[in-house]
Every structure is written in C-alpha cells, then in structure tokens.
Enzyme design. Structure first.
Site, PDB file in Angstrom:
ATOM      1  N   SER A 119      -0.410   1.611  12.751  1.00  0.00           N
ATOM      2  CA  SER A 119      -0.643   2.471  11.584  1.00  0.00           C
ATOM      3  C   SER A 119       0.637   3.159  11.113  1.00  0.00           C
ATOM      4  CB  SER A 119      -1.692   3.539  11.900  1.00  0.00           C
ATOM      5  OG  SER A 119      -2.956   2.952  12.005  1.00  0.00           O
TER       6      SER A 119
ATOM      7  N   ASP B 151     -10.708   3.117  11.770  1.00  0.00           N
ATOM      8  CA  ASP B 151      -9.867   2.455  12.767  1.00  0.00           C
ATOM      9  C   ASP B 151     -10.306   2.774  14.190  1.00  0.00           C
ATOM     10  OD1 ASP B 151      -7.265   1.152  13.643  1.00  0.00           O
ATOM     11  OD2 ASP B 151      -6.914   3.179  14.375  1.00  0.00           O
TER      12      ASP B 151
HETATM   13 ZN   LIG Z   1      -5.465   1.617  15.054  1.00  0.00          ZN
END
Ligand SMILES: [Zn+2]
Length: 447
Positions: free
Chosen positions: A79, A258
């Site tokens: 990320s 996520d």
């Molecule tokens: Zn992640």
C-alpha cells in the site's frame, strides 16, 4: 444573495485557473479493492442468483484500469509504494512513504494543492498516518516509522502552514503520545479537535479540523453500530472543504477492505465495500452539484486473491454471505470459550453448522489451545465453503485494479494506465501557484 455569490464564485474560479482545471479534486482509494471485490459487491447487493443484477456505483463510473507494480523486483506492490505513486506520480519501492527509489522526498498532489491555495483533506478508516493517507503528506523510507510519519502531519509544512486542513480517521494513540502530543500542537495552531463520530456535524463549520475517532483503526463495519462511518466522514469532509469554493483536494480511503482481504473474510469485505460504495455515492452527488469537480476512484492493489466460486464448483452464494453478521475472528474468539458451540455460532451466523462442520470446529478448538490460528482457519473454512468464496493467500497480488471517474477531466483517466499516470494526471490538474481569485473567494465567504 445566493445567485450573486454564485456569479462571483464563477468569476473567481475562471480568473485563477484554466478552463480545463477542476476547482476540486476528490480522490478515493479502496485499499485492496481489486476487480473481484467490485464484482462480488454487485452480486452481494442482488443476492440469490436469479434475475438481472443492477449496475453498482462502480459499474456506472468505470473508465479503465491501472497497473500497480512497484519500482523493485516484485511486480506485487504494497500500500505504501502504490499510494506514494498515486499521490506523487513517481514509482517507488515497497514500504516507501512519500520518497522515491533513491529515498528522496517527493512532492505530492496534496502539497501542490495546498501551495496553490486550495484546502486539503484526508479521510480514512485506518489510522490517519497509515501507509495510504501518509503517502500524501509524510516522507519515510519505511512505513513502519509510525512516530516519524505521524509527526510529519505537523512538521511537513507547506508555505509555513500545516499541510492538511482536515484530517478524519483513526490513530489517536500516535497523535497523543507522551513524547509528543500532535493533537495539542494542532489545537494550538487553531484546529478544532473532535473524538466522536456524533461530533461530525461540528466539522462542517470548522476552519481546520482533526477528528480522531479511535485509538488505532476505526472498528470494522461488520457488526458495528455505525457501519457507514466512512460515508459520514466523507459527507462532513465535503461539507467543510466545499464551503467556500476556493478549491480543494480530498483523499478518502476505504482502508479496511484490504484488512478483510488479508483476513480472507468475505462478509467483512462486503461490509467495508458497502460503506465505501455509499461514500463514493456521496462524492458523486457532490460532483453533480459542483461542476468543475473531478472524482477519481481506484484501488492501490488487490488483496487475498479473492475469487467468486472455488474448487471447481460453479456457483457463488452472496445470499449466504449476508447471513454472516460478524467477522470470522470475532466468531472464532467466541467459539473458543463456548460451552454449546452451535448456540454461540448462531449468535453470529444465520445458518446452522452441519454435523461434519461441528466435529471439525470441535477438533480445531482443542488444537487451538496450542495454536489460535487453527480455530480461526477452521471458522474461515466453514464460511468460505458455504459461500463458495475462494482466496489464494493472505497477501497482495499484481492484478490490475479498476479506475472509476466522473466530473471535469474524467476522460483523462480512461484506458489501461500505469498507476503513475494517475498520480501525474491528478497533479497536472492543480495550478502551480496560488490562483489570484482564491484569497478573494475566502474573503467573500465572510461577507
Ligand atoms: Zn494490504
């Protein structure tokens, strides 16, 4: 007063920027939201596989896709690298926050917007100094340097001012440390501070504001009393930043999509998607009411290798996903202490365990005395088997992500783009220096 005000705003906005430049940019990132997530969300909304599903807000806004590879030898981004590229237009290595491959600090769209006299905002359901929002403000060669990254929200000044006018998310603990209290420093700099989501109505009128609603990340949407907290934060942010027409840049992250993906938890992921989708709808409504606004929505990468259907069975069962009312982790923890397992199971899930599943969970419970993950994995297996949901792992993958856009300049984001093109094209939408109209527009607001 209103028509005259509108006319004045029109004059101001056309004086400072070119006709093409939007006055406002809303950039939304669904962390981990690969293409399987938006497909899943469509069928999840529809339920049982019969009839014709409706297009979701994502289907309506789809313009293309983006490549997510970082600048290292992996193809698979994290990320931090992806968000840095989206924020700056420059590729970097995994773990990097706001620095390039040589570890040199990068300019970001947020800072450029601030320099141009626009107002700036960051909204996230994770800690506000987490990789994605941090990449728009901070500079660190490691996302793990959480103290230093949090400090940059005060220290990384733009024209002598704090870089972000509006911060809404989690992370109170790092912002109110013993060694440095960033909230106190921001308050001293004139920021309004709020700690409860119920105070979001106060956010609209504040000049600058920091809202930290949890010690770390906000609670997950699934099983929460306030599952639409990102939507409400987005509403408050737009009410605040859109107030005076001076132009703004706002980044909104659906951070926990996520985390549900990492956990291979489909019900968790769909609850986060529902909040993110509603937040996107709020942004779309703002664009419709404020011509000259650009909305771009994308993901940084896909998480978990989500697949709809698994192990050769040709079906996916969103109607079963809807029967799961808690995260697998919550269920596993409760089962660990349960005396009557089926009863505890039904507190969280609206379908019964089969006899075979009961035996498996029972065995996992004993094994979990040595390794807690075993019970968690057994619970996941029941949920994913029932819903026919597949996952290939607990990390990220290099699949392209989708790009969604509407408003002024949305066409620039069509096609198959490298994610650095998204960052570059966003940055190119912000004028290099303060527009002459900006100061006057702010004065007009107080008339
Ligand atoms: Zn992640």
């Amino acid at each position: 007063v209103l028509p005259l005000f509108g006319l004045l705003m029109g004059l101001f906005s056309s004086s400072g920027t070119t006709e093409e430049s939007p006055r406002n940019i809303i950039f939304m990132i669904g962390d981990g939201m690969g293409p399987a997530y938006t497909s899943a969300y469509r069928y999840y909304l529809h339920g049982k596989p019969q009839g014709t599903p409706k297009a979701t807000v994502f289907d309506k806004l789809l313009v293309g896709n983006a490549w997510t590879y970082p600048d290292d030898d992996t193809w698979v981004t994290d990320s931090a690298a992806a968000a840095t590229t989206l924020a700056t237009g420059v590729k970097t290595f995994n773990g990097a926050v706001g620095v390039d491959a040589n570890k040199a600090p990068l300019d970001s769209i947020l800072k450029r917007a601030k320099r141009a006299g626009w107002r700036t905002g960051l909204v996230a359901t994770s800690e506000i100094y987490h990789a994605t929002p941090a990449s728009f403000v901070a500079h660190s060669e490691s996302r793990k340097e959480e103290f230093a990254i949090a400090d940059d929200f005060v220290d990384a000044k733009v024209n002598g001012q704090l870089p972000v006018d509006l911060l809404l998310g989690g992370g109170r603990k790092q912002f109110t440390r013993d060694d440095r209290n960033l909230v106190a420093e921001m308050s001293a700099a004139g920021y309004t501070y709020v700690e409860e989501l119920t105070q979001l109505s106060e956010v609209a009128q504040a000049q600058t504001v920091v809202g930290l609603f949890a010690d770390s990340a906000l609670p997950y949407a699934l099983g929460s009393d306030t599952p639409l907290r990102l939507t409400h934060m987005t509403q408050a942010a737009l009410a605040n930043l859109g107030r005076n027409g001076a132009g703004f840049f706002l980044m909104v992250e659906g951070s926990l999509i996520d985390w549900c993906g990492h956990a291979n938890d489909i019900a968790c992921a769909m609850a986060e998607m529902a909040d993110f989708a509603e937040a996107v709808k709020v942004a779309v409504a703002f664009v419709e009411q404020h011509p000259g606004t650009l909305l771009v929505v994308t993901a940084d990468h896909s998480t978990g290798g989500l697949s709809l259907g698994r192990q050769g069975v040709y079906e996916w069962k969103p109607e079963e996903v809807k029967k799961i009312r808690a995260r697998a982790e919550t269920i596993a923890r409760a089962l660990g202490y349960a005396i009557t397992m089926n009863k505890v199971w039904r507190q969280f899930v609206d379908f019964d365990l089969t006899l075979a599943q009961s035996f498996k969970l029972q065995a996992a419970r004993l094994a979990a005395l040595a390794d807690g993950m075993i019970l968690y994995e057994a619970v996941l297996e029941v949920l994913n088997e029932r819903t026919r949901t597949g996952w290939t792992g607990m990390g990220h993958d290099a699949t392209d992500v989708q790009v969604f856009a509407t408003g002024q300049g949305a066409d620039l984001f069509r096609g198959s783009l490298d994610n650095m093109d998204i960052g570059r094209r966003l940055m190119a939408r912000v004028p290099e220096q303060a527009a002459p109209g900006v100061a006057r527009a702010e004065a007009a607001e107080h008339d």
